[in-house]
Design a protein around this motif. Structure first.
Motif, PDB file in Angstrom:
ATOM      1  N   SER A   1       0.822  -1.206   0.000  1.00 61.48           N
ATOM      2  CA  SER A   1       0.000   0.000   0.000  1.00 61.48           C
ATOM      3  C   SER A   1       0.860   1.261   0.000  1.00 61.48           C
ATOM      4  CB  SER A   1      -0.912   0.017   1.226  1.00 61.48           C
ATOM      5  OG  SER A   1      -1.641   1.227   1.282  1.00 61.48           O
ATOM      6  N   SER A   2       0.411   2.268  -0.721  1.00 62.86           N
ATOM      7  CA  SER A   2       1.091   3.564  -0.725  1.00 62.86           C
ATOM      8  C   SER A   2       0.497   4.512   0.314  1.00 62.86           C
ATOM      9  CB  SER A   2       1.003   4.200  -2.116  1.00 62.86           C
ATOM     10  OG  SER A   2      -0.352   4.428  -2.483  1.00 62.86           O
ATOM     11  N   ARG A   3      -0.456   4.044   1.101  1.00 60.06           N
ATOM     12  CA  ARG A   3      -1.032   4.889   2.151  1.00 60.06           C
ATOM     13  C   ARG A   3      -0.019   5.080   3.283  1.00 60.06           C
ATOM     14  NH1 ARG A   3      -6.555   2.761   4.267  1.00 60.06           N
ATOM     15  NH2 ARG A   3      -5.502   0.736   4.142  1.00 60.06           N
ATOM     16  N   HIS A   4      -0.245   6.105   4.080  1.00 64.17           N
ATOM     17  CA  HIS A   4       0.640   6.396   5.208  1.00 64.17           C
ATOM     18  C   HIS A   4       0.582   5.264   6.231  1.00 64.17           C
ATOM     19  CE1 HIS A   4      -0.402  10.777   4.027  1.00 64.17           C
ATOM     20  NE2 HIS A   4       0.742  10.439   3.459  1.00 64.17           N
ATOM     21  N   ILE A   5       1.707   4.984   6.867  1.00 63.31           N
ATOM     22  CA  ILE A   5       1.768   3.898   7.842  1.00 63.31           C
ATOM     23  C   ILE A   5       0.818   4.140   9.015  1.00 63.31           C
ATOM     24  CG2 ILE A   5       3.789   4.928   8.981  1.00 63.31           C
ATOM     25  CD1 ILE A   5       2.905   1.147   8.645  1.00 63.31           C
TER      26      ILE A   5
ATOM     27  N   LEU B   1       3.894   9.573   8.349  1.00 57.79           N
ATOM     28  CA  LEU B   1       3.564   9.826   6.948  1.00 57.79           C
ATOM     29  C   LEU B   1       4.292   8.887   5.983  1.00 57.79           C
ATOM     30  CD1 LEU B   1       3.611  13.732   6.951  1.00 57.79           C
ATOM     31  CD2 LEU B   1       1.601  12.249   6.869  1.00 57.79           C
ATOM     32  N   LYS B   2       5.173   8.049   6.486  1.00 55.60           N
ATOM     33  CA  LYS B   2       5.887   7.121   5.607  1.00 55.60           C
ATOM     34  C   LYS B   2       4.913   6.141   4.983  1.00 55.60           C
ATOM     35  CE  LYS B   2      10.133   4.421   5.339  1.00 55.60           C
ATOM     36  NZ  LYS B   2      11.376   4.035   6.046  1.00 55.60           N
ATOM     37  N   GLN B   3       5.103   5.864   3.710  1.00 60.44           N
ATOM     38  CA  GLN B   3       4.192   4.975   2.996  1.00 60.44           C
ATOM     39  C   GLN B   3       4.453   3.517   3.362  1.00 60.44           C
ATOM     40  OE1 GLN B   3       5.371   6.521  -0.907  1.00 60.44           O
ATOM     41  NE2 GLN B   3       3.241   7.144  -1.245  1.00 60.44           N
ATOM     42  N   GLY B   4       3.385   2.728   3.365  1.00 61.46           N
ATOM     43  CA  GLY B   4       3.510   1.327   3.710  1.00 61.46           C
ATOM     44  C   GLY B   4       4.483   0.576   2.826  1.00 61.46           C
ATOM     45  N   ASN B   5       4.504   0.899   1.544  1.00 59.14           N
ATOM     46  CA  ASN B   5       5.400   0.188   0.629  1.00 59.14           C
ATOM     47  C   ASN B   5       6.840   0.660   0.712  1.00 59.14           C
ATOM     48  OD1 ASN B   5       5.130   2.659  -0.662  1.00 59.14           O
ATOM     49  ND2 ASN B   5       3.969   1.846  -2.398  1.00 59.14           N
ATOM     50  N   LYS B   6       7.119   1.588   1.615  1.00 61.54           N
ATOM     51  CA  LYS B   6       8.491   2.044   1.855  1.00 61.54           C
ATOM     52  C   LYS B   6       9.055   1.487   3.164  1.00 61.54           C
ATOM     53  CE  LYS B   6       8.333   4.795  -1.760  1.00 61.54           C
ATOM     54  NZ  LYS B   6       9.090   4.494  -3.003  1.00 61.54           N
ATOM     55  N   ILE B   7       8.254   0.759   3.907  1.00 63.08           N
ATOM     56  CA  ILE B   7       8.689   0.194   5.187  1.00 63.08           C
ATOM     57  C   ILE B   7       9.593  -1.017   4.930  1.00 63.08           C
ATOM     58  CG2 ILE B   7       7.927  -0.841   7.362  1.00 63.08           C
ATOM     59  CD1 ILE B   7       7.134   2.048   7.157  1.00 63.08           C
ATOM     60  N   THR B   8      10.738  -1.065   5.571  1.00 66.16           N
ATOM     61  CA  THR B   8      11.681  -2.173   5.398  1.00 66.16           C
ATOM     62  C   THR B   8      11.320  -3.342   6.312  1.00 66.16           C
ATOM     63  OG1 THR B   8      13.188  -1.414   7.129  1.00 66.16           O
ATOM     64  CG2 THR B   8      13.486  -0.482   4.915  1.00 66.16           C
TER      65      THR B   8
END
Length: 277
Positions: free
Chosen positions: A157-161, A191-198
């Motif tokens: 998801s590109s939504r915010h975490i 505000l970090k996007q879900g698809n950016k979480i490591t």
């Protein structure tokens, strides 16, 4: 509010105070609209002469298991509370919307100033498949919850975490207070996007979600305004909050001033230094 720790604390209190195994001899309501998959008469017929044998929880839903393999489910929404009172104990007649009367001169009273709560009825073999319950994800206190489960639900998801943690189909039981606390403990920007979480961050979020909710349950939930787990008994986890409600106060980690922003319409507290990614 109430979130998972508040719901669990209410359940623990009802059980500890002796709510189980007493015959239900009456039910009264001043708001029939609370009953969502039945009318009030059907609800009354469903529980009258039965006993509450156990109370469990799925996410933020309270599951009342009653005799003859019946169930009724309560969702407290924003302001709902359940109290197990002596029948002669005074109560607010405007905000006490449901009274379940037992044969031991006690009552289970549902109080809700906002009137958003719901009551539904099921049998033991079908409540888990109800439209309310079936869509819920695991919560961080479930033994099967882990970082891989969380990643599978939100990593595309590109939504915010912050928004993703509040979505009960991704992870159940987390509301605004605990999402802020979990992200602060994890040093992750809301505000970090879900698809950016490591993967490392998913592990940290998962671990902190479990630890923080466990500590909140131990302290009977968080009372910021109106939550009580028992008559006149406030939770104590507000004394452990690191970021939520702390706008303009120094971060407990780095002393940077805590800021408040809106994330998808929800007031969100974070440290701009510790949570800068």
């Amino acid at each position: 509010m109430p979130e998972l720790p508040e719901v669990q604390s209410m359940i623990d209190t009802l059980i500890d105070d002796g709510c189980l195994n007493h015959k239900i001899i009456g039910v009264e309501t001043i708001m029939p609209k609370l009953f969502k998959n039945s009318d009030f008469k059907e609800f009354e017929n469903h529980i009258i002469n039965e006993k509450i044998e156990n109370i469990s929880r799925i996410g933020k839903y309270l599951i009342f298991h009653i005799s003859h393999k019946k169930v009724f489910v309560v969702h407290l929404r924003m302001e709902g509370k359940l109290f197990y009172d002596d029948a002669d104990f005074p109560y607010n007649k405007r905000h006490t919307l449901v009274r379940i009367i037992f044969n031991n001169k006690k009552e289970l009273r549902y109080n809700d100033t906002r009137r958003f709560g719901t009551f539904t009825i099921y049998n033991e073999n079908d409540y888990i498949n109800s439209k309310e319950i079936s869509k819920l994800a695991l919560d961080p206190l479930d033994e099967n919850f882990n970082w891989k489960y969380l990643k599978n639900n939100i990593s595309k998801s590109s939504r915010h975490i912050k928004t993703l943690l509040l979505d009960q189909t991704n992870v159940a039981g987390i509301g605004n207070i605990y999402a802020d606390e979990i992200l602060h403990a994890s040093n992750i920007n809301p505000l970090k996007q879900g698809n950016k979480i490591t993967d490392k961050e998913f592990k940290t979020i998962s671990d902190n979600a479990t630890k923080i909710l466990q500590l909140a349950v131990k302290n009977k939930g968080t009372t910021i305004s109106t939550y009580f787990f028992k008559r006149e008994k406030k939770g104590e986890f507000q004394n452990f909050l690191k970021v939520h409600t702390k706008k303009d106060k120094p971060c407990t980690k780095c002393k940077t001033t805590i800021e408040k922003i809106k994330v998808n319409g929800r007031g969100t507290y974070f440290c701009p230094k510790c949570q800068n990614e």
